[in-house]
Motif scaffolding. Sequence first.
Motif, short mmCIF file in Angstrom:
data_model
loop_
_atom_site.label_atom_id
_atom_site.label_comp_id
_atom_site.label_asym_id
_atom_site.label_seq_id
_atom_site.Cartn_x
_atom_site.Cartn_y
_atom_site.Cartn_z
N ASP A 8 -11.02 4.86 -0.10
CA ASP A 8 -10.44 4.44 -1.40
C ASP A 8 -9.12 3.71 -1.15
OD1 ASP A 8 -12.50 5.72 -2.68
OD2 ASP A 8 -11.35 7.58 -3.04
N LYS A 9 -8.87 2.75 -1.99
CA LYS A 9 -7.67 1.94 -1.84
C LYS A 9 -6.73 2.13 -3.05
CE LYS A 9 -9.38 -0.06 1.86
NZ LYS A 9 -8.82 0.25 3.20
N THR A 10 -5.43 2.25 -2.79
CA THR A 10 -4.40 2.32 -3.85
C THR A 10 -3.36 1.26 -3.58
OG1 THR A 10 -4.70 4.71 -4.12
CG2 THR A 10 -2.66 3.75 -5.01
N PHE A 11 -3.10 0.44 -4.56
CA PHE A 11 -2.14 -0.65 -4.38
C PHE A 11 -0.97 -0.52 -5.37
CE2 PHE A 11 -6.31 -2.42 -3.06
CZ PHE A 11 -6.02 -2.64 -1.73
N TYR A 12 0.22 -0.93 -4.96
CA TYR A 12 1.44 -0.89 -5.79
C TYR A 12 1.96 -2.31 -5.95
CZ TYR A 12 1.27 4.05 -4.48
OH TYR A 12 0.88 5.35 -4.28
N ILE A 51 -0.29 -7.19 0.63
CA ILE A 51 -1.75 -7.21 0.81
C ILE A 51 -2.35 -8.14 -0.23
CG2 ILE A 51 -3.85 -5.80 0.76
CD1 ILE A 51 -2.00 -3.41 1.55
N ASN A 111 0.82 -1.21 0.00
CA ASN A 111 0.00 0.00 0.00
C ASN A 111 0.86 1.27 0.00
OD1 ASN A 111 1.07 0.05 2.54
ND2 ASN A 111 -0.90 0.02 3.67
N ASN A 112 2.12 1.17 -0.40
CA ASN A 112 2.99 2.35 -0.46
C ASN A 112 3.96 2.19 -1.64
OD1 ASN A 112 5.81 1.34 0.77
ND2 ASN A 112 4.10 0.37 1.91
N SER A 113 4.35 3.34 -2.19
CA SER A 113 5.20 3.30 -3.38
C SER A 113 6.61 2.79 -3.07
CB SER A 113 5.29 4.69 -4.02
OG SER A 113 5.82 5.63 -3.08
N SER A 151 -14.24 -2.97 5.10
CA SER A 151 -13.24 -1.92 4.88
C SER A 151 -13.90 -0.68 4.31
CB SER A 151 -12.17 -2.42 3.91
OG SER A 151 -11.45 -3.51 4.47
N ILE A 196 -9.11 -7.19 0.15
CA ILE A 196 -9.81 -6.12 0.88
C ILE A 196 -10.88 -6.82 1.74
CG2 ILE A 196 -11.24 -4.05 0.68
CD1 ILE A 196 -10.02 -3.61 -2.09
#
Length: 411
Positions: free
Chosen positions: A20-24, A10, A1-3, A17, A13
Amino acid sequence: NNSELTGDAITKITIGSVFDKTFYAKWTAIGQTDAEKLNDAKTALNIGLQSGDTLASITGNVTLPTSSLHGVIVTWATNNSARITTTGMVNRGSTDTIVKLTATLRLNGLETTKLFSLTVKKIEVIEEYTITYHLNGGAWPSSGGGTGYTNRDVMIIDFLTDFHTYLNLSMSVTDFIHGAGKTSGFDGLYGLLSDNTSPHFDRLYAANSKGVDASSDKFINQPQYNKWVPLLDLMDEYTRTGNAEQSFWGSPWTGARRIVPFMKKQNLWGSDVADTIVEITNRIPTALQSGGGGTPITPPSKYTPADNDITLPTPVKDGDPFIGWYDNANLYGTAITKIVKGSSGNKVFYARYNSSTVVAPPLSDSEKLTEAKAALNVGYASGDSASSVTKNVTLPSTGLHSVTVTWATSD
């Protein structure tokens, strides 16, 4: 979840929950297959060439790598080992030759090939021509000999003056021999300079080259200056006496560092050779002594079109000044002073002296006709001219060299 791709991975979901979710995505590289490595090595493989060569123009040996990328092993085959061997040795012939080199690349039981096509250029044959001299009673001058020397320093000054003349320098001969601002001694600029270069000395001689060669750019090889070879022989003896491992003639680098000490009569080595050094540095070579006979020069006898201009040497004949060289035994025409660069064909020269008989060659019919035409005139009566004819004219029926003359009139 971080760049930065840190923390736990992960996978889902979870229910409940929010936000908004952002995945890398984070990937793990899978290593290349052997086939891919082999293909990379094949693409990267090249033949090493000499400077200036290309695959279409090979003049020197080539480098055939025995390995490539990823530790791939490379072996070579040639379809013409007489021109290029599997070790890269090139043998040029009389014609251009296309040679196929096949590289076989192997890795872990896999193999592939890569074909190279090279053109080995033919050896350009340099035509060499002869030079023949007819001295007509004269002789070649001698190196050394003449009136010669009884004073060592006079000999050295004459030698350095000749060298200065040959170099055609803007500096005065006094500075060249004695040093800037000096009028005596031999601290001049003819040897190794303070910046550790020797631009003037470098024109004195080439290693172990003592003969006459007017096409050379070295002082000692010029016909008029080759007489100084015995003096350079003495400098070589001086150098070898100090150190048997060194040679003046064999190494211009050494020579540049020995010529000034020799002129100044310096002992660079120690007391065990002191007496010998004194004797050598005060000696006048036999061929340069007063009454020395010397040795006739050897003029150039061959040349190629690529040679620089060759100035023809001057023969001597007692009491009979030399006039010049001619390309015919009749000694007729314009004197020849040199063979210019780019010339071709065997050359034959005939020496002409003040007493020589010059014979003009017979005129060709065309030349006779031209002379007869120039001499032909109409004969006019007294008082008449071409612009005022009052009486009969005389029309000659023959001219110079028995040329037949006929006439036509417009009225």
